[in-house]
Design a protein around this motif. Structure first.
Motif, mmCIF file in Angstrom:
data_model
loop_
_atom_site.group_PDB
_atom_site.id
_atom_site.type_symbol
_atom_site.label_atom_id
_atom_site.label_comp_id
_atom_site.label_asym_id
_atom_site.label_seq_id
_atom_site.Cartn_x
_atom_site.Cartn_y
_atom_site.Cartn_z
ATOM 1 N N MET A 154 37.123 31.363 23.805
ATOM 2 C CA MET A 154 36.604 31.667 25.139
ATOM 3 C C MET A 154 35.944 33.045 25.132
ATOM 4 S SD MET A 154 38.644 32.120 28.726
ATOM 5 C CE MET A 154 39.088 33.802 28.265
ATOM 6 N N THR A 155 34.796 33.146 25.753
ATOM 7 C CA THR A 155 34.101 34.428 25.863
ATOM 8 C C THR A 155 34.617 35.197 27.057
ATOM 9 O OG1 THR A 155 32.115 33.482 24.899
ATOM 10 C CG2 THR A 155 31.862 35.550 26.105
ATOM 11 N N VAL A 156 35.112 36.401 26.814
ATOM 12 C CA VAL A 156 35.642 37.224 27.896
ATOM 13 C C VAL A 156 34.563 38.153 28.400
ATOM 14 C CG1 VAL A 156 37.390 38.905 28.518
ATOM 15 C CG2 VAL A 156 37.941 37.102 26.883
ATOM 16 N N HIS A 157 34.392 38.184 29.676
ATOM 17 C CA HIS A 157 33.364 39.033 30.290
ATOM 18 C C HIS A 157 33.725 40.501 30.103
ATOM 19 C CE1 HIS A 157 30.263 40.184 33.157
ATOM 20 N NE2 HIS A 157 31.143 41.012 33.690
ATOM 21 N N THR A 158 32.752 41.272 29.551
ATOM 22 C CA THR A 158 32.969 42.708 29.397
ATOM 23 C C THR A 158 32.460 43.421 30.640
ATOM 24 O OG1 THR A 158 30.843 42.942 28.289
ATOM 25 C CG2 THR A 158 32.773 42.569 26.894
ATOM 26 N N SER A 159 33.149 44.478 30.993
ATOM 27 C CA SER A 159 32.794 45.198 32.213
ATOM 28 C C SER A 159 33.230 46.640 32.079
ATOM 29 C CB SER A 159 33.493 44.559 33.420
ATOM 30 O OG SER A 159 34.851 44.922 33.444
ATOM 31 N N PRO A 160 32.738 47.512 32.983
ATOM 32 C CA PRO A 160 33.185 48.910 32.944
ATOM 33 C C PRO A 160 34.670 49.054 33.178
ATOM 34 C CG PRO A 160 31.635 48.520 34.785
ATOM 35 C CD PRO A 160 31.720 47.265 34.003
ATOM 36 N N TYR A 161 35.323 48.005 33.742
ATOM 37 C CA TYR A 161 36.735 48.091 34.058
ATOM 38 C C TYR A 161 37.617 47.849 32.831
ATOM 39 C CZ TYR A 161 34.383 47.696 38.490
ATOM 40 O OH TYR A 161 33.518 47.886 39.535
ATOM 41 N N ASP A 162 36.976 47.683 31.648
ATOM 42 C CA ASP A 162 37.757 47.659 30.415
ATOM 43 C C ASP A 162 38.307 49.047 30.098
ATOM 44 O OD1 ASP A 162 37.250 44.969 30.087
ATOM 45 O OD2 ASP A 162 35.480 45.296 28.826
ATOM 46 N N THR A 163 37.704 50.091 30.667
ATOM 47 C CA THR A 163 38.150 51.457 30.371
ATOM 48 C C THR A 163 38.535 52.256 31.606
ATOM 49 O OG1 THR A 163 35.843 52.192 30.410
ATOM 50 C CG2 THR A 163 36.764 51.594 28.262
ATOM 51 N N LYS A 164 38.149 51.795 32.804
ATOM 52 C CA LYS A 164 38.522 52.510 34.021
ATOM 53 C C LYS A 164 38.883 51.519 35.108
ATOM 54 C CE LYS A 164 33.888 52.867 36.055
ATOM 55 N NZ LYS A 164 32.858 53.771 36.614
ATOM 56 N N THR A 165 39.568 52.004 36.119
ATOM 57 C CA THR A 165 40.047 51.157 37.206
ATOM 58 C C THR A 165 39.255 51.443 38.479
ATOM 59 O OG1 THR A 165 42.270 51.059 36.289
ATOM 60 C CG2 THR A 165 42.056 50.590 38.629
ATOM 61 N N ALA A 166 38.840 50.380 39.164
ATOM 62 C CA ALA A 166 38.123 50.529 40.444
ATOM 63 C C ALA A 166 39.160 50.687 41.555
ATOM 64 C CB ALA A 166 37.236 49.319 40.692
ATOM 65 N N TRP A 167 39.638 51.905 41.729
ATOM 66 C CA TRP A 167 40.782 52.142 42.606
ATOM 67 C C TRP A 167 40.489 51.814 44.063
ATOM 68 C CZ3 TRP A 167 45.431 52.326 40.820
ATOM 69 C CH2 TRP A 167 45.661 52.797 39.521
ATOM 70 N N LEU A 168 39.282 52.079 44.545
ATOM 71 C CA LEU A 168 38.974 51.792 45.943
ATOM 72 C C LEU A 168 39.068 50.286 46.214
ATOM 73 C CD1 LEU A 168 38.124 52.598 48.761
ATOM 74 C CD2 LEU A 168 35.724 52.573 47.999
ATOM 75 N N GLU A 169 38.448 49.481 45.347
ATOM 76 C CA GLU A 169 38.513 48.035 45.524
ATOM 77 C C GLU A 169 39.946 47.526 45.400
ATOM 78 O OE1 GLU A 169 36.246 49.608 43.850
ATOM 79 O OE2 GLU A 169 34.298 48.958 44.644
ATOM 80 N N VAL A 170 40.685 48.100 44.470
ATOM 81 C CA VAL A 170 42.093 47.703 44.307
ATOM 82 C C VAL A 170 42.873 47.975 45.590
ATOM 83 C CG1 VAL A 170 44.246 48.321 43.131
ATOM 84 C CG2 VAL A 170 42.171 47.904 41.792
ATOM 85 N N MET A 171 42.645 49.144 46.186
ATOM 86 C CA MET A 171 43.364 49.486 47.410
ATOM 87 C C MET A 171 42.971 48.568 48.568
ATOM 88 S SD MET A 171 45.390 51.885 46.512
ATOM 89 C CE MET A 171 45.986 52.548 48.068
ATOM 90 N N LEU A 172 41.698 48.210 48.651
ATOM 91 C CA LEU A 172 41.254 47.309 49.718
ATOM 92 C C LEU A 172 41.847 45.914 49.535
ATOM 93 C CD1 LEU A 172 37.498 48.390 50.022
ATOM 94 C CD2 LEU A 172 39.323 48.782 51.703
ATOM 95 N N LEU A 173 41.913 45.451 48.305
ATOM 96 C CA LEU A 173 42.522 44.145 48.043
ATOM 97 C C LEU A 173 44.020 44.173 48.348
ATOM 98 C CD1 LEU A 173 40.590 43.338 44.749
ATOM 99 C CD2 LEU A 173 40.409 42.068 46.901
ATOM 100 N N TRP A 174 44.640 45.309 48.058
ATOM 101 C CA TRP A 174 46.051 45.498 48.423
ATOM 102 C C TRP A 174 46.214 45.417 49.933
ATOM 103 C CZ3 TRP A 174 48.348 50.638 49.845
ATOM 104 C CH2 TRP A 174 49.741 50.589 49.918
ATOM 105 N N ALA A 175 45.292 46.035 50.675
ATOM 106 C CA ALA A 175 45.342 45.960 52.136
ATOM 107 C C ALA A 175 45.202 44.518 52.614
ATOM 108 C CB ALA A 175 44.240 46.830 52.742
ATOM 109 N N ALA A 176 44.394 43.716 51.916
ATOM 110 C CA ALA A 176 44.281 42.300 52.266
ATOM 111 C C ALA A 176 45.631 41.598 52.119
ATOM 112 C CB ALA A 176 43.229 41.620 51.392
ATOM 113 N N GLY A 177 46.350 41.920 51.045
ATOM 114 C CA GLY A 177 47.682 41.343 50.870
ATOM 115 C C GLY A 177 48.638 41.768 51.970
#
Length: 402
Positions: A1-24
């Motif tokens: 399976m081909t895994v999609h490479t992205s900038p998030y292989d080395t850093k975390t998108a903290w703002l999006e993570v926090m917003l998704l947490w707020a959705a939960g």
């Protein structure tokens, strides 16, 4: 399976993570808003303890029935579209509940809310894992695992004020505004057509049932979800019924706010331990042992309210550690993103099973046997969850789970 490479292989998108947490958090409030208004619902609808307890947990029925299929289907629809649609549906249902319809219609709204809850708890954690760098994944999944406790803490603090001053209708209306606001922010913040928000595997339509069957037979899917199941059997019930065992009204109000905070602390603790100290399976074993020990101690402290509250706090802290360990276990054991998304679907299904059967079961045992009934159920769930955590140790963590 081909895994999609992205900038998030080395850093975390903290703002999006926090917003998704707020959705939960916003969908977990679907449980919390009925938990804190339990006594008011009893008085308003006059339907008895068991049916009113079912009104708390009936949101989980949809996840109970469709959890695994949602893990497959949501990936095909697209996680962004499923997430925002689910939040919008939850907002509409809260506005309808604010009209305080008859009990039958209220229960229908609660069941429909289950679609909202299911869509978010499948889509959001999968997106969080993909937006997290490997070195942060246990931390972000531990953060996600706090969403239930945070929802109960916020609802206990702010919702209780709204309930006391403005009534149940205003409480439900406020929740509709909150969940709708989160949907709007995510709609504009999350990029459209981002490959990270889509399923990265191709599946033939007629193989969906075979895929669902494989999920149930894969221990890497089943074990984290089953460990989470026995946590959910207890969590909503502990937050709902333990404060009601305290006679002092002020102390009861304090503990109702503090218990969710203890759960949050436990989940963060478990995420940190899983990332840096020990395997999440071992964290889960330790947590279930502490819950059981605390439950036994509670039996001897009913007459001493302060100590009762302290031990109850330790018990809920330990329960929070279970969810942090289970959530950290998923990306650790999953072998690819598709398997991880399927596990979240199974977590939604079994978690909703626990949230559905828990409150009515505890309500019945408390009415029949008092504190001993509550403690007996807690011990049964701890033994089951602890044994499954020991079994999960047989599977090695996958260091490249995404």
């Amino acid at each position: 399976m081909t895994v999609h490479t992205s900038p998030y292989d080395t850093k975390t998108a903290w703002l999006e993570v926090m917003l998704l947490w707020a959705a939960g958090i916003s969908v977990a409030m679907q449980f919390a808003k009925f938990s804190i208004s339990y006594d008011a619902l009893l008085a308003y609808y006059q339907e008895g303890a068991t049916l009113t307890g079912a009104a708390i947990s009936v949101v989980g029925v949809i996840g109970l029935i469709f959890g695994v299929s949602a893990g497959v289907v949501v990936g095909r629809v697209g996680y962004r579209r499923a997430l925002i649609g689910a939040l919008a549906l939850g907002s509409v249902m809260s506005f309808l509940e604010a009209l305080m319809p008859n009990f039958e219609l209220m229960m229908v709204c609660r069941v429909i809310e289950g679609f909202s809850q299911l869509g978010v708890v499948v889509a959001a954690p999968t997106m969080i894992a993909r937006l997290s760098a490997p070195q942060h994944r246990s931390i972000t999944m531990g953060l996600w695992g706090t969403f239930f406790g945070v929802a109960f803490a916020m609802t206990g603090l702010f919702g209780d004020i709204i309930l006391r001053h403005y009534g149940m209708g205003s409480l439900f209306f406020s929740h509709g505004l909150f969940i709708g606001g989160v949907a709007c922010v995510l709609y504009f913040r999350l990029e459209r057509n981002n490959p990270l928000y889509e399923n990265q595997t191709s599946t033939v339509q007629n193989k969906i049932l075979a895929q669902m069957s494989q999920v149930y037979r894969n221990p890497r899917n089943l074990l984290p979800a089953a460990i989470f199941l026995f946590y959910t059997c207890m969590f909503v019930s502990l937050l709902t019924y333990v404060p009601r065992l305290i006679e002092d009204e002020h102390l009861r109000s304090v503990i109702r706010t503090c218990l969710p905070l203890m759960s949050i602390a436990g989940t963060f603790l478990a995420g940190t331990l899983s990332q840096y100290v020990m395997r999440p399976q071992n964290v889960a074993i330790m947590a279930y042992f502490l819950i059981a020990t605390s439950a036994v101690a509670l039996n001897f402290l009913v007459a001493t309210p302060v100590l009762f509250c302290v031990v109850a706090g330790v018990m809920v802290l330990s329960a929070g550690m279970v969810t942090g360990a289970a959530m950290s276990m998923i990306p650790a054991l999953a072998r690819n993103p598709n398997e991880q998304a399927q596990t979240y679907g199974l977590v939604a299904q079994l978690g909703n099973l626990g949230s559905t059967i828990g409150p009515p079961s505890f309500a019945t045992m408390l009415s029949l046997f008092g504190v001993q009934g509550l403690i007996s159920l807690v011990l049964i769930f701890c033994v089951c969850g602890g044994c499954l955590s020991i079994l999960a140790r047989r599977f090695k963590n996958n260091s490249a789970s995404l």
